[in-house]
Motif scaffolding. Structure first.
Motif, mmCIF file in Angstrom:
data_model
loop_
_atom_site.group_PDB
_atom_site.id
_atom_site.type_symbol
_atom_site.label_atom_id
_atom_site.label_comp_id
_atom_site.label_asym_id
_atom_site.label_seq_id
_atom_site.Cartn_x
_atom_site.Cartn_y
_atom_site.Cartn_z
ATOM 1 N N TYR A 68 0.843 -1.198 0.000
ATOM 2 C CA TYR A 68 0.000 0.000 0.000
ATOM 3 C C TYR A 68 0.876 1.244 0.000
ATOM 4 O O TYR A 68 1.517 1.575 0.996
ATOM 5 C CB TYR A 68 -0.946 0.020 1.198
ATOM 6 N N LYS A 69 0.893 1.922 -1.132
ATOM 7 C CA LYS A 69 1.781 3.065 -1.326
ATOM 8 C C LYS A 69 1.178 4.373 -0.850
ATOM 9 O O LYS A 69 1.871 5.398 -0.803
ATOM 10 C CB LYS A 69 2.188 3.141 -2.803
ATOM 11 N N GLY A 429 3.989 3.058 1.687
ATOM 12 C CA GLY A 429 5.164 3.395 0.893
ATOM 13 C C GLY A 429 5.553 2.273 -0.043
ATOM 14 O O GLY A 429 4.733 1.443 -0.426
ATOM 15 N N TRP A 430 6.833 2.260 -0.398
ATOM 16 C CA TRP A 430 7.370 1.283 -1.342
ATOM 17 C C TRP A 430 8.274 0.308 -0.597
ATOM 18 O O TRP A 430 9.110 0.718 0.217
ATOM 19 C CB TRP A 430 8.167 1.983 -2.438
ATOM 20 N N GLU A 431 8.090 -0.959 -0.863
ATOM 21 C CA GLU A 431 8.933 -1.978 -0.240
ATOM 22 C C GLU A 431 10.350 -1.875 -0.797
ATOM 23 O O GLU A 431 10.557 -1.466 -1.946
ATOM 24 C CB GLU A 431 8.337 -3.365 -0.504
ATOM 25 N N THR A 442 -2.128 -4.779 1.084
ATOM 26 C CA THR A 442 -3.575 -4.782 0.941
ATOM 27 C C THR A 442 -4.052 -6.226 0.892
ATOM 28 O O THR A 442 -3.326 -7.122 0.455
ATOM 29 C CB THR A 442 -3.978 -4.065 -0.342
ATOM 30 N N VAL A 443 -5.267 -6.448 1.340
ATOM 31 C CA VAL A 443 -5.805 -7.810 1.404
ATOM 32 C C VAL A 443 -7.053 -7.873 0.525
ATOM 33 O O VAL A 443 -8.128 -7.407 0.931
ATOM 34 C CB VAL A 443 -6.140 -8.211 2.852
ATOM 35 N N PRO A 444 -6.964 -8.416 -0.693
ATOM 36 C CA PRO A 444 -8.114 -8.422 -1.596
ATOM 37 C C PRO A 444 -9.341 -9.115 -1.021
ATOM 38 O O PRO A 444 -10.474 -8.647 -1.200
ATOM 39 C CB PRO A 444 -7.593 -9.167 -2.833
ATOM 40 N N GLU A 445 -9.123 -10.237 -0.334
ATOM 41 C CA GLU A 445 -10.264 -11.007 0.174
ATOM 42 C C GLU A 445 -11.036 -10.263 1.259
ATOM 43 O O GLU A 445 -12.186 -10.617 1.546
ATOM 44 C CB GLU A 445 -9.778 -12.348 0.729
#
Length: 988
Positions: A68-69, A429-431, A442-445
């Motif tokens: 999640y950015k 941010g960015w990994e 983020t968790v789509p389900e």
């Protein structure tokens, strides 16, 4: 779509051994595209929404698509221009702004996207070109976006920076049109990026080499550009100015630039292209599109055109790799939330609070639905910061308004609290390359949105809308719920396969509008509850109507920053300076002045360094917002418009001749003057305009004079010539326009050449300078008061300001409002007897709004009827349909009662009593003589009361009244004559 219960049952029987994305079936991917917990269309409003957050769905190995950015800001088209003036004039306020927007352990903004300028207007104004000719050295300091990013990096070192283009400088455009301009395009990009690195110490992270909002992505050029960047070894050219010892360092940084494509608006073609073109897939790092929440859904489920962006984000790609997917341009909330809450667009005439179409909750739903439907994990505001003058195209759709650098006024909209409900309850941010930064996934389900629409979203259907973010170590999670409906919605959330520790308490943070009797910000981002799971393991919470709620297992209440309030706006004082233009002074005759030398200015902090004033801003003049053209201070200390025929705009969206705007929209009666010169042997034309409220051309200044080097001049009301003539040819002139009340006079070299009496005058606005496409000089700009006239209005109230009270039937509109209406709101009535009351301080108040002139009003001041059956005038947006002037200078309350017709109220602007010089009251004395001495007993009490009030006001004005000006004199005389004419004989 399977029902919520059945989907959940199928999930909970799978156990711990979840397969990786690469092994998922097509059906599973299709389900994930809509969210595995998608509610069916018939989901009843009072049914609880069950959400299972399963640790096995938290994909720590997905480092691009599901990280999640957070949020980004687009700097372009003049939207950031005035920030450089805030920095110079009020550095403490500016750096507070930087910390608020970009700083802290949970930054609101993680990305500055810069649209490369071309001196042309592709939206709200023009950003300068960094290279106006092929041989000019790049100057990135002209662009406020690059400097904004440098400043933001001082508090957020991980902030990303990206660039793209819309249009291009003419020297690039000419070759590009021939089909041979790749080298020119590359040179423009490269030299600009290297100059950014030299001046600000960072390399841009991403480049989109394609055109902004293209409908046909240029795949071949994207590939060519990526190869050119990767293979470029030339960093020794003296043009770059890179010291020999730093060239290897610069080369490494340059070769690390990533590619983003393709910033389409709606068309969504690049996603399928990446899935079918292996070479392109390997070159593009991020994909994005604008103003649409949804994925593509055409073709078979296993085709590249069916949910391509979901497939890219989740790794359902030919090689199993995932890609970043951005909502790469979207709006902020429209208007000002403090005003929007006073609308009556809800059921039964209720307010929609912080919700409704184009509201803060609408934007929150865009984040949720954009993720749920197309797996976009980054939202970029266009703009988040409105730092350009109101009245340009697309005004009033930002999170922060920063338009008055002389006062330091900054308005932080409540929509920021709504956005913080996402960013402050996760690590965004960015990994990093080693996947150790701990960026939340983020968790789509556990994410879904059933609200309607794909751009302007409508959550009034009460459908579930939620998004879940989780720590990749599975220790914490946050579920953000948006309820933009008028009904409460219960959520039941269960955590499975997560390591929440010994204390599973969940905090509940909420943002919504104030309840009756509360402070306006009482319910903004505050802790409302702490809950624990029930016997079945569910956290249950009922989300209030028109609210956003974050349910988090974080101990956020232990962090003081989470509950911190946004900075206060400060006072929005009028621009009124001394003769230098740099210091506030209300005692002299100057409203503003600029000799463009800025000798009095000290150094300005840029990033971590300090630079001379003009150098810090790429020689851009103070307080000016360019609409078209290349406006810059030359080495001789004069302001020049440099765009000549060789650089002439050919591809701008909003095509105009060069013009720039300066000043305060509340300026009313003043004389503006400026020296103009024509150094270009090929010709030239110079223009000076006054009372500009809206628009982006020189003809949008209500009154403007234009002159050429041959001495031919024209005087315009907007774009219509009202006078013309010729003076002796010269290489320089001094132009002036005096606007006092309805009379406007144009001067050339001190001689009045034309006077125009406007029957429906524009009463207030800023100053404009203009030219044609030749180098043209400007110097010694002065804006001065006019004796006997109030110089400006002191305060403007929106029609939905809480201090304005309404009675009767009114439509108070905030959704889908016009950008030319202040804050996109209006209050409209056609009901006889409807009224509104406004408190103010001053000598009068203008009723502003686009009107057809049909409204007939009774006007009361401090409880006294002062004008009966007063006629409004037909007026364009931002003009006065009725002006009340000539009151004693002080506090008043005016009430306007609609007798007949239609009245649109947009804003209310109060008149100042700061009048200098003598005021001629002969018009009032003449009116007193004309009405004579009628006998009170001969007329009805009601009609006599109006006459007596206006007569007494006239007598007091003649005797001497502080704050009275010539406009007030005329109105007092007119009201007296009207009241006399409306006297009704007794007994009839």
């Amino acid at each position: 779509m399977p029902s919520e219960k059945n989907v959940r049952a199928s999930r909970t029987t799978r156990g711990q051994g979840r397969p990786r994305w690469g092994a998922l079936s097509v059906a599973a991917v299709v389900a994930l595209g809509a969210g595995l917990l998608a509610a069916p269309p018939g989901h009843a409003a009072d049914d609880p929404v069950e959400v299972v957050v399963d640790g096995n769905d938290v994909r720590a190995d997905n480092v691009n698509g599901l990280t999640y950015k957070g949020l980004g800001v687009l700097s372009c088209n003049s939207t950031s221009n005035l920030l450089m003036d805030y920095k110079a004039e009020h550095p403490e306020r500016y750096w507070q702004f930087i910390r608020t927007m970009f700083g802290g352990s949970h930054p609101l903004i993680n990305h500055v996207k810069v649209e490369m300028g071309s001196d042309t207007n592709t939206s709200t104004g023009a950003d300068p070109a960094t290279m106006r000719t092929r041989d000019e050295l790049a100057d990135a300091s002209r662009s406020p976006g690059f400097q904004l990013a440098a400043d933001a990096k001082t508090v957020n070192p991980g902030l990303k920076v990206s660039v793209l283009r819309w249009e291009m400088p003419q020297w690039v455009q000419t070759e590009w049109n021939k089909g041979t301009g790749t080298d020119e395009m590359y040179r423009w990009y490269k030299e600009t990026l290297l100059d950014v690195y030299q001046k600000y110490g960072y390399m841009v992270d991403y480049v989109n080499p394609d055109k902004n909002e293209t409908g046909t992505p240029d795949v071949s050029f994207i590939k060519w550009y990526k190869n050119a960047v990767a293979s470029d070894t030339e960093f020794s050219d003296a043009r770059y100015g890179i010291p020999e010892g730093r060239r290897d360092e610069v080369a490494r940084a340059y070769h690390s630039i990533k590619i983003v494509a393709s910033d389409e608006n709606q068309s969504k073609k690049i996603g399928p292209a990446l899935l079918t073109d292996t070479e392109l897939f390997g070159m593009v790092d991020a994909v994005g599109y604008h103003y649409n929440t949804d994925d593509r859904l055409d073709g078979a489920a296993d085709s590249a055109t069916y949910q391509p962006y979901t497939k890219l984000a989740t790794g359902r790609t030919p090689n199993g790799q995932d890609k970043e997917v951005w909502y790469s341009e979207g709006t902020g909330s429209f208007g000002v939330t403090d005003y929007r809450v006073n609308n009556n667009e809800g059921p039964g005439g209720a307010s929609t609070g912080i919700g409704g179409v184009q509201s803060a909750l609408d934007v929150a739903n865009r984040l949720v639905k954009g993720y749920a439907n197309s797996k976009r994990t980054h939202y970029i505001f266009q703009p988040a910061i409105g730092s350009f003058y109101e009245g340009a195209q697309y005004s009033h759709k930002e999170l922060v308004s920063a338009r008055d650098p002389w006062s330091g006024y900054l308005h932080y909209d409540a929509a920021i609290y709504v956005m913080q409900q996402f960013t402050q309850f996760a690590k965004t941010g960015w990994e990093n390359d080693t996947n150790t930064a701990g960026i939340w996934r983020t968790v789509p389900e556990a994410s879904h949105s059933g609200v309607s629409g794909t751009e302007n979203l409508d959550g009034s259907n009460g459908a579930p809308s939620y998004m879940t973010l989780a720590d990749p170590a599975k220790k914490d999670f946050s579920t953000v719920v948006v309820n933009d409906s008028d009904q409460a919605k219960t959520y039941r959330i269960k955590a499975e396969n997560l390591r929440l520790g010994s204390d599973p308490t969940m905090e509940v943070w909420e943002t919504r509008a104030a309840d009756a009797g509360q402070r306006y910000d009482a319910n903004f981002k505050h802790l409302v509850d702490e809950i624990r799971p029930d016997g079945d393991g569910y956290y249950a919470y009922t989300v209030k109507p028109r609210s956003i709620t974050t349910l988090t297992t974080l101990d956020a209440s232990a962090d003081d920053a989470t509950a911190r309030r946004l900075p206060a706006s400060g006072e929005r004082t009028v621009l009124d300076t001394d003769a230098s233009g740099g210091r506030a002074d209300t005692r002299d005759r100057y409203l503003y002045a600029d000799d463009f030398a800025y000798d009095e200015e000290g150094k300005v902090r840029v990033g971590k360094t300090y630079q001379p004033y003009l150098a810090s801003r790429g020689d851009q003049p103070r307080y000016m917002v360019d609409q078209t053209g290349a406006w810059e201070v030359g080495d001789d200390g004069k302001l020049y418009q440099y765009m000549d025929p060789s650089m002439k705009d050919t591809a701008a969206w909003n095509k105009n001749t060069p013009n720039t705007t300066v000043g305060d929209f509340r300026w009313e009666n003043y004389t503006a003057s400026v020296d103009v010169s024509f150094p270009d042997a090929g010709g030239g034309l110079a223009a000076l305009g006054v009372r500009q409220q809206k628009g982006m051309a020189i003809s949008d200044a209500a009154y403007n004079v234009r002159i050429g080097a041959d001495g031919a001049w024209t005087f315009h009301e907007y774009g219509t010539v009202v006078a013309q003539g010729k003076v002796a040819a010269a290489d320089h002139y001094r132009l002036a326009v005096e606007a006092k009340g309805a009379r406007v006079t144009a001067f050339v070299d001190g001689e009045a050449v034309a006077t125009y009496d406007d029957p429906t005058p524009e009463r207030a606005g800023r100053v404009k300078l203009g030219s044609d496409f030749h180098r043209t000089g400007f110097d010694n700009l002065k804006v001065e008061t006019v004796d006997g006239y109030a110089p400006y209005g002191t305060e403007q109230l929106d029609n939905m300001d809480k201090s304005v009270r309404y009675e009767g039937s009114w439509s108070r509109k905030a959704s889908l409002g016009d950008a030319m209406d202040w804050y996109r709101t209006t209050s409209t009535s056609t009901a006889a007897g409807a009224s509104f009351t406004v408190p103010f301080r001053g000598t009068g108040v203008d009723v502003i709004g686009g009107n057809d002139g049909s409204a007939v009003l009774d006007v009361y001041v401090d409880g006294h009827l002062v004008a009966r059956n007063a006629k409004s005038v037909a007026a364009d947006k931002r003009l006065a349909t009725y002006a009340l002037r000539g009151l004693r200078d002080g506090r008043h309350e005016a009430r306007f009662v609609l007798k007949s017709g239609k009245l649109v109220v947009d804003a209310l602007q109060t008149a100042s009593g700061a009048v200098s010089g003598a005021v001629d009251t002969s018009a009032i004395r003449e009116a007193l003589t004309d009405v004579g001495t009628p006998e009170r007993g001969a007329y009805t009490a009601a009609s006599w009361a109006v006459y007596a009030y206006d007569r007494d006001a006239a007598r007091a004005a003649v005797a001497g009244r502080k704050g009275l000006d010539a406009v007030g004199v005329a109105q007092i005389a007119d009201r007296l004559r009207a009241a006399y004419g409306q006297l009704e004989p007794a007994g009839e």
